[in-house]
Design a protein around this motif. Sequence first.
Motif, PDB file in Angstrom:
ATOM      1  N   LEU A 127      75.121  57.734 -41.926  1.00 27.19           N
ATOM      2  CA  LEU A 127      74.282  57.134 -43.021  1.00 27.19           C
ATOM      3  C   LEU A 127      75.042  56.449 -44.062  1.00 27.19           C
ATOM      4  CD1 LEU A 127      71.355  57.375 -44.504  1.00 27.19           C
ATOM      5  CD2 LEU A 127      72.785  59.355 -45.960  1.00 27.19           C
ATOM      6  N   ARG A 148      72.056  54.994 -39.774  1.00 24.82           N
ATOM      7  CA  ARG A 148      70.845  54.544 -40.562  1.00 24.82           C
ATOM      8  C   ARG A 148      71.244  54.037 -41.905  1.00 24.82           C
ATOM      9  NH1 ARG A 148      66.419  59.187 -39.992  1.00 24.82           N
ATOM     10  NH2 ARG A 148      67.105  58.870 -37.717  1.00 24.82           N
ATOM     11  N   VAL A 150      70.124  53.645 -46.374  1.00 22.02           N
ATOM     12  CA  VAL A 150      69.178  53.520 -47.453  1.00 22.02           C
ATOM     13  C   VAL A 150      69.695  53.079 -48.605  1.00 22.02           C
ATOM     14  CG1 VAL A 150      70.597  55.646 -48.485  1.00 22.02           C
ATOM     15  CG2 VAL A 150      68.247  55.570 -49.071  1.00 22.02           C
ATOM     16  N   ARG A 168      65.738  53.517 -45.050  1.00 20.84           N
ATOM     17  CA  ARG A 168      65.007  54.199 -46.021  1.00 20.84           C
ATOM     18  C   ARG A 168      65.067  53.590 -47.478  1.00 20.84           C
ATOM     19  NH1 ARG A 168      62.850  59.739 -46.746  1.00 20.84           N
ATOM     20  NH2 ARG A 168      62.383  60.099 -48.910  1.00 20.84           N
ATOM     21  N   ILE A 172      70.563  58.121 -51.991  1.00 20.84           N
ATOM     22  CA  ILE A 172      70.780  59.182 -51.287  1.00 20.84           C
ATOM     23  C   ILE A 172      70.166  60.617 -51.496  1.00 20.84           C
ATOM     24  CG2 ILE A 172      72.900  59.797 -52.478  1.00 20.84           C
ATOM     25  CD1 ILE A 172      74.321  60.478 -50.027  1.00 20.84           C
ATOM     26  N   ASP A 174      66.996  60.812 -52.223  1.00 23.26           N
ATOM     27  CA  ASP A 174      65.890  60.825 -51.546  1.00 23.26           C
ATOM     28  C   ASP A 174      66.062  61.123 -49.980  1.00 23.26           C
ATOM     29  OD1 ASP A 174      64.387  59.964 -53.830  1.00 23.26           O
ATOM     30  OD2 ASP A 174      65.117  58.067 -53.387  1.00 23.26           O
ATOM     31  N   CYS A 175      67.322  61.282 -49.212  1.00 23.44           N
ATOM     32  CA  CYS A 175      67.309  61.456 -47.941  1.00 23.44           C
ATOM     33  C   CYS A 175      67.132  62.946 -47.724  1.00 23.44           C
ATOM     34  CB  CYS A 175      68.509  60.791 -47.456  1.00 23.44           C
ATOM     35  SG  CYS A 175      68.682  59.078 -47.450  1.00 23.44           S
ATOM     36  N   ASP A 176      66.459  63.451 -46.667  1.00 22.93           N
ATOM     37  CA  ASP A 176      66.363  64.618 -46.323  1.00 22.93           C
ATOM     38  C   ASP A 176      67.563  65.334 -46.112  1.00 22.93           C
ATOM     39  OD1 ASP A 176      65.638  67.008 -45.221  1.00 22.93           O
ATOM     40  OD2 ASP A 176      64.517  66.345 -43.671  1.00 22.93           O
ATOM     41  N   GLU A 179      68.970  66.880 -42.819  1.00 23.88           N
ATOM     42  CA  GLU A 179      69.304  66.203 -41.792  1.00 23.88           C
ATOM     43  C   GLU A 179      70.968  65.860 -41.915  1.00 23.88           C
ATOM     44  OE1 GLU A 179      67.530  62.279 -41.903  1.00 23.88           O
ATOM     45  OE2 GLU A 179      65.790  63.091 -40.870  1.00 23.88           O
ATOM     46  N   TYR A 181      75.145  64.157 -40.764  1.00 29.29           N
ATOM     47  CA  TYR A 181      75.537  63.138 -40.404  1.00 29.29           C
ATOM     48  C   TYR A 181      77.161  63.369 -40.149  1.00 29.29           C
ATOM     49  CZ  TYR A 181      71.192  60.956 -41.984  1.00 29.29           C
ATOM     50  OH  TYR A 181      69.932  60.800 -42.274  1.00 29.29           O
ATOM     51  N   ARG A 206      74.783  66.420 -47.200  1.00 32.72           N
ATOM     52  CA  ARG A 206      74.093  65.998 -45.629  1.00 32.72           C
ATOM     53  C   ARG A 206      75.071  65.729 -44.815  1.00 32.72           C
ATOM     54  NH1 ARG A 206      71.614  65.020 -50.403  1.00 32.72           N
ATOM     55  NH2 ARG A 206      69.161  64.827 -50.556  1.00 32.72           N
TER      56      ARG A 206
END
Length: 321
Positions: A127, A148, A150, A168, A172, A174-176, A179, A181, A206
């Motif tokens: 990420l 990916r 953000v 997205r 950070i 706001d990221c699920d 998930e 990495y 994350r």
Amino acid sequence: MTRYETGPCPACNSAAHTVIADADAIRDEVEQLWEFHTRRLRGDTPTQRLHDRIAFSQDPPLRIVRCDACGLIHRNPRERPDELEDIYSEEETDHATLEALFRNQAESYRTQARRLTRVTDRTGSGLEVGSYVGAFLAAAEDEGWSFRGVDVNPAASAFARERGFTIREGTIEDCDPDESYDVVAFWNCFDQLPDPRAAAAAARLRMARGGWLAIRVPNGAFYARWRARLHSPTRRLARTLLAHSNLLAFPYRHGFAPDSLRSLLHESGFRVEHTFGDALVPVGDRWTRPWARTEEHAVKAVLRSLPAPRAPWFEVYARAV
């Protein structure tokens, strides 16, 4: 009107600091920055190509201080967090400028993607926080990574998505969090975040077991050292080094040094494994006079060879513990 707030050091929370540049000193740096770049740019340079050379997303700082406890260089007072996110999310950059940024960053990001692979001895998922036009996402894909991004800026995110990258809009946080990495990278935004400690904690949350955190930031100690020489016999050298490093007038929120960043990451659950000195990515383009492009290449080649404590920029690679 931009709203400001004062506060303790965002790295160590100490309230003790020393002023290293007041409002008059910063205005002087802004004038020197304009003089430096207007001499090196063609007279017909479009105003939008002055972005990130003379004009920046944030206004010049009101005051720059150095934390007495950990040495972090930072703005104090500084823009309030909600103001800061609005500044970057509402920034509008034309398509041609985004294309130029993508091209200019390509070679530098290829180097970073290869270094990331060499340091971690693997490829995997990642990420990138602050992915902007997607230049690193492209380089990472070529290297075999699955990254990916953000980013808070809708226009830059749309530009990157046009190239097939997964972006997205947001931060950070706001990221699920479910998930995970293998790598979380902050190549060009950790120094602009309202709360770097919270961002490091969000990255840790994350991250897969044994994951890596990669950060690239301007060196606040380099800025402090050379800005003190702007009115000395070596003032021309000081201005050249600071301007080519995009540090003159300090368009950043925080200026970490290797030790202050190491301390913050240790407290956030990371162990720093590698630190490398670096220089700013090339900014010369067809609007830059030929002699100035040659000068930029030579200066940055020298700066890039310096060890991290003395380099204008540096990268840190840390493992989650």
